[in-house]
Design a protein around this motif. Structure first.
Motif, PDB file in Angstrom:
ATOM      1  N   ARG A  55       0.823  -1.048   0.007  1.00 52.38           N
ATOM      2  CA  ARG A  55      -0.141  -0.076  -0.018  1.00 52.38           C
ATOM      3  C   ARG A  55       0.870   1.228  -0.079  1.00 52.38           C
ATOM      4  N   GLU A  56       1.882   1.132   0.857  1.00 47.32           N
ATOM      5  CA  GLU A  56       2.990   2.216   0.641  1.00 47.32           C
ATOM      6  C   GLU A  56       4.107   2.102   0.109  1.00 47.32           C
ATOM      7  N   TRP A  57       4.125   1.869  -1.114  1.00 45.38           N
ATOM      8  CA  TRP A  57       5.243   1.484  -1.887  1.00 45.38           C
ATOM      9  C   TRP A  57       6.494   2.307  -1.849  1.00 45.38           C
ATOM     10  N   GLY A  58       6.228   3.807  -1.825  1.00 45.17           N
ATOM     11  CA  GLY A  58       7.263   4.969  -1.705  1.00 45.17           C
ATOM     12  C   GLY A  58       7.835   4.875  -0.515  1.00 45.17           C
ATOM     13  N   THR A  59       7.284   4.592   0.735  1.00 47.08           N
ATOM     14  CA  THR A  59       7.898   4.549   1.957  1.00 47.08           C
ATOM     15  C   THR A  59       8.699   3.270   2.111  1.00 47.08           C
ATOM     16  N   THR A  60       7.897   2.339   1.452  1.00 51.60           N
ATOM     17  CA  THR A  60       8.972   0.966   1.502  1.00 51.60           C
ATOM     18  C   THR A  60      10.249   1.007   0.432  1.00 51.60           C
ATOM     19  N   LEU A  61      10.072   1.565  -0.569  1.00 48.03           N
ATOM     20  CA  LEU A  61      11.342   1.777  -1.327  1.00 48.03           C
ATOM     21  C   LEU A  61      12.274   2.525  -0.674  1.00 48.03           C
ATOM     22  N   LEU A  62      11.944   3.572   0.096  1.00 49.29           N
ATOM     23  CA  LEU A  62      12.867   4.642   0.710  1.00 49.29           C
ATOM     24  C   LEU A  62      13.430   3.799   1.925  1.00 49.29           C
ATOM     25  N   VAL A  63      12.650   3.006   2.518  1.00 52.35           N
ATOM     26  CA  VAL A  63      13.351   2.373   3.879  1.00 52.35           C
ATOM     27  C   VAL A  63      14.322   0.941   3.167  1.00 52.35           C
ATOM     28  N   ALA A  64      13.696   0.448   2.106  1.00 50.41           N
ATOM     29  CA  ALA A  64      14.792  -0.791   1.609  1.00 50.41           C
ATOM     30  C   ALA A  64      16.190   0.105   1.148  1.00 50.41           C
ATOM     31  N   LEU A  65      16.064   1.181   0.286  1.00 48.35           N
ATOM     32  CA  LEU A  65      17.224   1.869  -0.038  1.00 48.35           C
ATOM     33  C   LEU A  65      18.078   2.401   0.972  1.00 48.35           C
ATOM     34  N   THR A  66      17.660   2.765   2.121  1.00 53.20           N
ATOM     35  CA  THR A  66      18.314   3.147   3.573  1.00 53.20           C
ATOM     36  C   THR A  66      18.972   1.883   3.977  1.00 53.20           C
ATOM     37  N   LEU A  67      18.341   0.885   4.192  1.00 42.42           N
ATOM     38  CA  LEU A  67      18.894  -0.252   4.536  1.00 42.42           C
ATOM     39  C   LEU A  67      20.007  -0.714   3.918  1.00 42.42           C
ATOM     40  N   ASP A  68      19.705  -0.857   2.618  1.00 38.67           N
ATOM     41  CA  ASP A  68      20.654  -1.253   1.627  1.00 38.67           C
ATOM     42  C   ASP A  68      22.118  -0.385   1.556  1.00 38.67           C
ATOM     43  N   LEU A  69      22.027   0.880   1.550  1.00 40.88           N
ATOM     44  CA  LEU A  69      23.181   1.677   1.749  1.00 40.88           C
ATOM     45  C   LEU A  69      23.712   1.556   3.232  1.00 40.88           C
ATOM     46  N   GLY A  70      23.088   1.619   4.289  1.00 38.50           N
ATOM     47  CA  GLY A  70      23.506   1.130   5.531  1.00 38.50           C
ATOM     48  C   GLY A  70      24.402   0.080   5.730  1.00 38.50           C
ATOM     49  N   ILE A  71      23.724  -1.172   4.985  1.00 45.18           N
ATOM     50  CA  ILE A  71      24.456  -2.321   5.323  1.00 45.18           C
ATOM     51  C   ILE A  71      25.673  -2.367   4.151  1.00 45.18           C
ATOM     52  N   GLY A  72      25.650  -1.825   3.334  1.00 45.24           N
ATOM     53  CA  GLY A  72      26.749  -1.786   2.282  1.00 45.24           C
ATOM     54  C   GLY A  72      27.959  -0.654   2.797  1.00 45.24           C
ATOM     55  N   ALA A  73      27.622   0.269   3.538  1.00 48.21           N
ATOM     56  CA  ALA A  73      28.789   1.038   4.106  1.00 48.21           C
ATOM     57  C   ALA A  73      29.259   0.413   5.254  1.00 48.21           C
ATOM     58  N   THR A  74      28.388  -0.197   6.103  1.00 52.73           N
ATOM     59  CA  THR A  74      28.961  -1.124   6.983  1.00 52.73           C
ATOM     60  C   THR A  74      29.750  -2.273   6.617  1.00 52.73           C
ATOM     61  N   THR A  75      29.429  -2.710   5.610  1.00 53.75           N
ATOM     62  CA  THR A  75      30.404  -3.945   5.045  1.00 53.75           C
ATOM     63  C   THR A  75      31.696  -3.321   4.628  1.00 53.75           C
ATOM     64  N   ALA A  76      31.724  -2.258   3.981  1.00 56.94           N
ATOM     65  CA  ALA A  76      32.751  -1.746   3.304  1.00 56.94           C
ATOM     66  C   ALA A  76      33.650  -1.101   4.447  1.00 56.94           C
ATOM     67  N   ILE A  77      33.179  -0.527   5.338  1.00 55.67           N
ATOM     68  CA  ILE A  77      33.981  -0.015   6.565  1.00 55.67           C
ATOM     69  C   ILE A  77      34.704  -1.458   7.180  1.00 55.67           C
ATOM     70  N   PHE A  78      33.868  -2.276   7.628  1.00 53.55           N
ATOM     71  CA  PHE A  78      34.278  -3.494   8.316  1.00 53.55           C
ATOM     72  C   PHE A  78      35.392  -4.124   7.317  1.00 53.55           C
ATOM     73  N   SER A  79      35.099  -4.390   6.263  1.00 48.73           N
ATOM     74  CA  SER A  79      36.280  -5.042   5.361  1.00 48.73           C
ATOM     75  C   SER A  79      37.609  -4.243   5.475  1.00 48.73           C
ATOM     76  N   ALA A  80      37.416  -2.777   5.397  1.00 49.09           N
ATOM     77  CA  ALA A  80      38.751  -2.190   5.485  1.00 49.09           C
ATOM     78  C   ALA A  80      39.537  -2.089   6.853  1.00 49.09           C
ATOM     79  N   ILE A  81      38.462  -2.109   7.918  1.00 50.31           N
ATOM     80  CA  ILE A  81      39.225  -2.186   9.239  1.00 50.31           C
ATOM     81  C   ILE A  81      39.745  -3.499   9.470  1.00 50.31           C
ATOM     82  N   ARG A  82      39.059  -4.572   9.092  1.00 50.51           N
ATOM     83  CA  ARG A  82      39.376  -5.849   9.318  1.00 50.51           C
ATOM     84  C   ARG A  82      40.766  -6.372   8.507  1.00 50.51           C
ATOM     85  N   GLY A  83      40.726  -5.762   7.313  1.00 54.29           N
ATOM     86  CA  GLY A  83      42.086  -5.710   6.545  1.00 54.29           C
ATOM     87  C   GLY A  83      43.395  -5.158   7.193  1.00 54.29           C
ATOM     88  N   SER A  84      43.052  -3.941   7.721  1.00 54.25           N
ATOM     89  CA  SER A  84      44.215  -3.218   8.127  1.00 54.25           C
ATOM     90  C   SER A  84      44.605  -3.437  10.086  1.00 54.25           C
TER      91      SER A  84
END
Length: 161
Positions: free
Chosen positions: A17-46
């Motif tokens: 019913r609220e596809w705009g909000t759903t899309l916004l939440v999904a994109l926010t989660l996607d960006l947050g998980i991606g950024a966290t993974t990238a930062i953790f990979s850099a910290i783990r490697g160094s």
């Protein structure tokens, strides 16, 4: 189990019913998980990965605190290092190094970080050096004075350091 199925179907109906909000939440989660993974990979490697040395958990660094000048991790003289090595019975071996900046003048000049290291540092670490420059440093066994080395890397004078 039947209740879980009903709850999931209800959640999907609400999200559709609220596809705009759903899309916004999904994109926010996607960006947050991606950024966290990238930062953790850099910290783990160094920071979290073991250094590429044999028995890395047994390596320690010893330095001098120069309280008069307010310098922590100050360098020491070579005769003082030798005295420390003779008296340090709990260590298997001690090596000495001094980080420096050098200018490579082959082609375009390039400023690189290098280190002056004692002959036993690489065997202590269990690695082979990438590039070795043999220096004319001489320690006179009689008066224990370090004679001035002749610089060969990039033509820099020892006083420029």
């Amino acid at each position: 189990m039947d209740g879980l199925k009903k709850d999931l179907l209800y959640a999907l109906r609400m999200l559709s019913r609220e596809w705009g909000t759903t899309l916004l939440v999904a994109l926010t989660l996607d960006l947050g998980i991606g950024a966290t993974t990238a930062i953790f990979s850099a910290i783990r490697g160094s920071l979290l990965a073991d250094p590429p040395y044999d028995d890395a958990d047994e390596l320690v660094m010893v330095w001098v605190d120069n309280e008069q000048q307010g310098i922590r991790t100050d360098i020491t003289s070579y005769p003082s290092f030798e005295k420390t090595r003779e008296q340090a019975t709990r260590f298997e071996d001690l090596g000495v190094y001094r980080p420096r900046w050098r200018t490579l003048s082959e082609g375009d000049p390039e400023r690189v970080r290098a280190s002056l290291v004692g002959a036993n540092v690489f065997p202590i670490l269990g690695v082979e050096p990438a590039r070795v420059e043999v220096r004319d440093d001489v320690i006179n066994a009689d008066d224990r004075k370090l004679q001035r080395p002749r610089e060969r890397l990039g033509g820099a004078d020892a006083d420029e350091q």
